[in-house]
Design a protein around this motif. Structure first.
Motif, PDB file in Angstrom:
ATOM      1  N   GLN A   1      -7.496   6.917   2.213  1.00  0.00           N
ATOM      2  CA  GLN A   1      -8.488   6.200   3.043  1.00  0.00           C
ATOM      3  C   GLN A   1      -7.817   5.440   4.164  1.00  0.00           C
ATOM      4  OE1 GLN A   1     -10.542   3.686   0.295  1.00  0.00           O
ATOM      5  NE2 GLN A   1     -12.097   5.244  -0.181  1.00  0.00           N
TER       6      GLN A   1
ATOM      7  N   LEU B   1       0.820  -1.196   0.000  1.00  0.00           N
ATOM      8  CA  LEU B   1       0.000   0.000   0.000  1.00  0.00           C
ATOM      9  C   LEU B   1       0.862   1.257   0.000  1.00  0.00           C
ATOM     10  CD1 LEU B   1      -2.977   0.185  -0.179  1.00  0.00           C
ATOM     11  CD2 LEU B   1      -3.096   0.557   2.273  1.00  0.00           C
TER      12      LEU B   1
ATOM     13  N   LYS C   1      -6.563   5.268  -2.240  1.00  0.00           N
ATOM     14  CA  LYS C   1      -6.507   4.143  -1.314  1.00  0.00           C
ATOM     15  C   LYS C   1      -5.658   4.505  -0.095  1.00  0.00           C
ATOM     16  CE  LYS C   1      -8.371   0.093  -2.733  1.00  0.00           C
ATOM     17  NZ  LYS C   1      -7.880  -0.649  -3.878  1.00  0.00           N
ATOM     18  N   ARG C   2      -4.534   5.165  -0.401  1.00  0.00           N
ATOM     19  CA  ARG C   2      -3.584   5.526   0.641  1.00  0.00           C
ATOM     20  C   ARG C   2      -4.212   6.529   1.605  1.00  0.00           C
ATOM     21  NH1 ARG C   2       1.824   5.300   1.703  1.00  0.00           N
ATOM     22  NH2 ARG C   2       2.536   7.233   2.665  1.00  0.00           N
TER      23      ARG C   2
END
Lengths: 254, 357
Positions: free
Chosen positions: B21, B11, B18-19
């Motif tokens: 969140q 990640l 995404k990071r």
């Protein structure tokens, strides 16, 4: 007489894979049709679309006067009972005797409550034993099916399919899990019921040597499309590379 | 078919959304952990232990303040590597060469665990002084002497009560089998996923069964003892209900684990769905079913003794009565009978199940 006809048959799985694309072919009564192609070319899907184990996405399957793809419930079960099927993994009922397994082929013509209690008629039992005799396993009738060897299990599966008194027998890679000599034995039984009992056979196979020995006609699939239809003798080097790709080498089974 | 390569990306190098969140989730986790720690430190460490208050009052403002302080600390630490949340959500790249115990986030996590452990000791009132006090040891000696000198005069009564318990457990299991057998098919995902209606039935049934199972038989026994009166019947009903829920779950998991082959073969013969289940599914699950059912009977006998304590009848009810009268010699007899039965059932069920494989 044309027994089975597929028109513009397409099959797309829910995950988006298109397994069959515009398949057109017909099967004459008494034929031994062999379907060849790489793994994932759509052979298994094609057989399962014929007896509606997988619903078709579009197109039509004609079986005698019926449209199988439009049937449901009781009518579908009735037509399915006239199409026998055998599988690569034999798919016998574990822990049950060979005879019970063969009698299971008569489920469609047995009332539900009778089949739940295992009450088969005397004629059905005699018929089951007769079919076991045809595949040479009469002496194993009361043995548990999962105690038999692979080749024997596949012969029981053939007897079970015969119990349905089928017009067509679908065989999905019937010898792919068997050793070479057993393969020939099982194929000989399929040939026997094709020639002597007049059951039309549609069979998926991997080995071209088996195809040349047993097929009366060949259908080759690649990426869900028919790439070859014709006599088994006519598959030459060039067709072979078309069907199996440039890197394939023909291996034979004796 | 298209050949797509799927590689698992850490990640730390993944897409910005995404990071983003993940870092919010990590921050929330840190806030909760820190506020929890401050609250525990304040209530147990400061008030209860340091000030040695007998009675500690609770105000709802306290968790709010800890949330505030925790939020501040977590926000500051979120710029460093000392963050358990960031470690859990994979936002910190671990150095493979270094020991995990030298990493700040891991050390911090262990510290939270240690705090919880100490708080647990404090709350459970674990005290070696009580355990080895003179009056305590004298009491222990008294009860063990009585228990080890069981009153054989009540042996017959105890035996009859025990027989009642075993029968109660048996009938609860026996009545649960057919109900669970039928329900299991509706609770098996592989049989029910095909249409929206059947999947809805599956989901509702699963929910009800989980709910029933999550309520202890002890609680059911209390409910039924009000409903049908104190006695073996209420105990039997409690065990029955719990057995239905448990067996349905175990049976349906067995159905979900079957091989599809025989089912496909039976469908291909043109068999009716009921015939497909009877010939394609049932032979594959009978033996595991039997094994589970016997195990369930074994469990039910054990539970039946406990259920008797709340008025479910059998030897448990007898135990409760003598315990209330502090007749420890009689209790000693009952404990021996219970232990013998449980051992016997355990042995028998293990033997039978071993032979069923």
């Amino acid at each position: 007489m044309t027994l089975l006809r597929s028109e513009h048959l397409c099959k797309t799985y829910p995950n988006g894979t298109q397994a069959l694309n515009q398949i057109n072919f017909s099967v004459e009564e008494g034929e031994f049709l062999v379907v060849i192609g790489l793994s994932g070319s759509g052979k298994s899907t094609l057989l399962r679309c014929i007896n509606q184990l997988h619903p078709v996405s579009s197109g039509a399957i004609h079986f005698e006067q019926q449209r199988l793809d439009q049937l449901q419930g009781r009518a579908l079960r009735q037509q399915r009972s006239r199409i026998g099927m055998i599988f690569q993994q034999f798919n016998l009922i574990p822990r049950k005797s060979v005879l019970t397994n063969v009698l299971a082929g008569a489920l469609a013509s047995t009332p539900i409550w009778k089949s739940l209690l295992g009450l088969y008629s005397k004629e059905q039992r005699e018929q089951a034993l007769a079919y076991l005799r045809i595949v040479g396993l009469e002496h194993k009738a009361y043995v548990r099916a999962d105690n038999l060897s692979g080749g024997q299990q596949q012969r029981v599966a053939i007897a079970r399919a015969l119990m349905q008194n089928p017009k067509i027998l679908l065989a999905d890679e019937p010898v792919a899990s068997l050793d070479p000599s057993t393969s020939h034995s099982v194929m000989k039984y399929l040939q026997k019921i094709n020639r002597e009992l007049g059951v039309t056979v549609i069979c998926n196979l991997h080995f071209l040597s088996l195809v040349r020995t047993y097929a009366s006609r060949v259908l080759a699939l690649k990426d869900g499309k028919i790439v070859y239809q014709g006599a088994p003798e006519d598959i030459d080097e060039q067709w072979f590379t078309t069907i199996y790709g440039e890197e394939a080498v023909e291996v034979s089974i004796n | 078919m298209e050949n797509t390569m799927i590689t698992k990306q850490p990640l730390a190098e993944a897409m910005p959304v995404k990071r983003y969140q993940a870092s919010i989730k990590a921050w929330c986790m840190d806030v909760l952990l820190w506020s929890y720690s401050f609250l525990v430190l304040y209530k147990l460490g400061y008030q209860s232990w340091w000030l040695d208050l007998r009675h500690v009052d609770f105000f709802w403002s306290e968790p709010l303040y800890s949330l505030l302080v925790g939020g501040l600390v977590a926000s500051v630490l979120s710029y460093t590597k000392a963050s358990v949340g960031k470690a859990c959500y994979g936002l910190i790249a671990f150095d493979e060469g270094r020991s995990l115990f030298r990493t700040a986030s891991v050390r911090l996590g262990l510290l939270f665990l240690l705090l919880t452990f100490i708080a647990g000791l404090q709350i459970s009132q674990v005290s070696m002084r009580e355990f080895f006090s003179d009056s305590g040891l004298a009491g222990a000696q008294r009860i063990f002497t009585a228990l080890l000198n069981p009153n054989f005069a009540i042996f017959e009564d105890a035996l009859f009560a025990a027989v009642e318990t075993v029968y109660m457990a048996f009938i609860a299991t026996a009545l649960a089998i057919p109900v669970a057998f039928v329900l299991a098919f509706f609770a098996a995902r592989n049989l029910m996923k095909n249409s929206a209606l059947s999947f809805a039935i599956y989901a509702v049934l699963r929910f009800l069964m989980n709910l029933t199972r999550s309520i202890e038989p002890l609680v059911w026994a209390i409910i039924f003892s009000v409903w049908v009166g104190i006695g073996p019947f209420s105990g039997m009903l409690a065990l029955f209900l719990h057995s239905v829920a448990s067996l349905t779950k175990l049976y349906s998991e067995q159905i979900e684990a079957i091989q599809d082959g025989p089912v496909e073969a039976m469908t291909a013969t043109g068999a009716h769905p009921i015939q497909v289940i009877w010939y394609g599914v049932v032979p594959q699950v009978v033996l595991p079913y039997l094994s589970y059912t016997i195990y369930r009977w074994d469990i039910n006998v054990r539970m039946a003794t406990v259920i008797g304590l709340v008025g479910g009848g059998g030897i448990g009810t007898m135990l409760m009565q003598y315990q209330g009268l502090a007749r420890w010699n009689d209790v000693g007899m009952l404990v021996i009978v219970i232990a013998a039965i449980v051992w016997l059932m355990d042995y028998a069920s293990a033997k039978i199940r071993a032979h069923l494989k």
